[in-house]
Enzyme design. Structure first.
Site, PDB file in Angstrom:
ATOM      1  N   SER A   1       0.816  -1.209   0.000  1.00 27.07           N
ATOM      2  CA  SER A   1       0.000   0.000   0.000  1.00 27.07           C
ATOM      3  C   SER A   1       0.855   1.268   0.000  1.00 27.07           C
ATOM      4  CB  SER A   1      -0.913   0.011   1.231  1.00 27.07           C
ATOM      5  OG  SER A   1      -1.735  -1.135   1.231  1.00 27.07           O
ATOM      6  N   GLN A   2       0.221   2.357  -0.407  1.00 27.08           N
ATOM      7  CA  GLN A   2       0.843   3.694  -0.394  1.00 27.08           C
ATOM      8  C   GLN A   2       1.301   4.016   1.046  1.00 27.08           C
ATOM      9  OE1 GLN A   2      -2.168   6.666  -0.683  1.00 27.08           O
ATOM     10  NE2 GLN A   2      -0.824   8.206  -1.584  1.00 27.08           N
TER      11      GLN A   2
END
Ligand code: SAM
Length: 237
Positions: free
Chosen positions: A77-78
């Protein structure tokens, strides 16, 4: 001589394989700038070497402001999303945490920095195995990686002080609510297959106080209490 000067100004040697300067910039420009300010979360984001969880052919993207592909159609994920979800869990050092969606193991490492024990479940066996090896090599010995369907939770170690789902779910899986301890916090991206909202629940006896956070885009949570494995054709476009 110019290179030496740069190294002196940044405070990091030019051959810094830990990529500390990139992590510092990530924390300042992507995380603090967007309002995640919990010092313990920021310290964990500075400490964990995100590039160790990113495939070798995507190393240049390790500290960029977006998710990165890790194979099997999945992503790490970011960074901002990891920090934001972690902050919402209000972790303390004695907490037992369940993570659904191990992926690369990066979010697992951040949780392990802040909690006492982490159980993490991944449905893709190969991802679970790689993450387990990596977390072990990095010394995270309070982590247990489980291969299976996390929508059913992991009853064997329940109850959990915190539950984090790192894939998008149509609803909050009932087993995850049941396996939450009194006062426990659960964070889950919930909504449509393409866009979700971060939902946080706090358990008080048989009631769950719910609050809604930012909108987000996660890969689907696939399982018995998530999305079906094979979607009807109109979902595939
Ligand atoms: N937390 C991860 C990280 O830091 O790399 C990112 C997770 S990725 C956005 C979501 C992960 O959830 C994928 O690896 C996917 O295979 C996994 N997943 C989806 N449905 C699942 C389920 N029912 N049980 C366990 N894992 C699941």
């Amino acid at each position: 001589r110019i290179m030496m000067a740069v190294a002196t100004i940044t405070g990091f040697p030019m051959d810094d394989f830990s990529r500390q300067a990139e992590r510092e910039a990530m924390v300042e420009t992507q995380i603090i700038a967007r309002g995640v300010l919990d010092p313990k979360v920021l310290a964990a984001m500075r400490r964990v070497q995100r590039h160790r969880f990113v495939p070798s052919d995507a190393q240049a993207q390790a500290y960029e402001d977006h998710p990165v592909h890790i194979g099997y159609g999945q992503t790490i994920s970011q960074p901002y999303m990891v920090a934001c979800m972690t902050e919402l869990l209000n972790l303390t050092p004695g907490d037992r945490v369940l993570e659904v969606g191990t992926g690369s193991g990066y979010q697992t490492a951040i949780l392990a920095e802040l909690a006492g024990e982490v159980v993490t479940i991944e449905r893709h066996a190969a991802l679970a195995e790689t993450a387990q090896t990596r977390l072990h090599e990095l010394g995270y010995d309070t982590v247990t990686v489980v291969h299976g369907d996390g929508t059913l939770g992991y009853f064997e170690r329940a109850p959990y002080d915190a539950v984090l789902v790192t894939a998008g779910s149509p609803d909050i899986p009932p087993a995850l609510k049941e396996q939450l301890a009194e006062g426990g916090r659960l964070v889950c991206p919930t909504g449509g297959r393409d866009v979700q909202r971060l939902i946080k629940l706090v358990r008080h006896g048989d009631t769950y106080r719910s609050s809604e956070g930012i909108s987000c885009i996660f890969v689907p949570l696939v399982g018995e209490a998530g999305w079906p494995e094979n979607l009807p054709p109109h979902h595939l476009t």
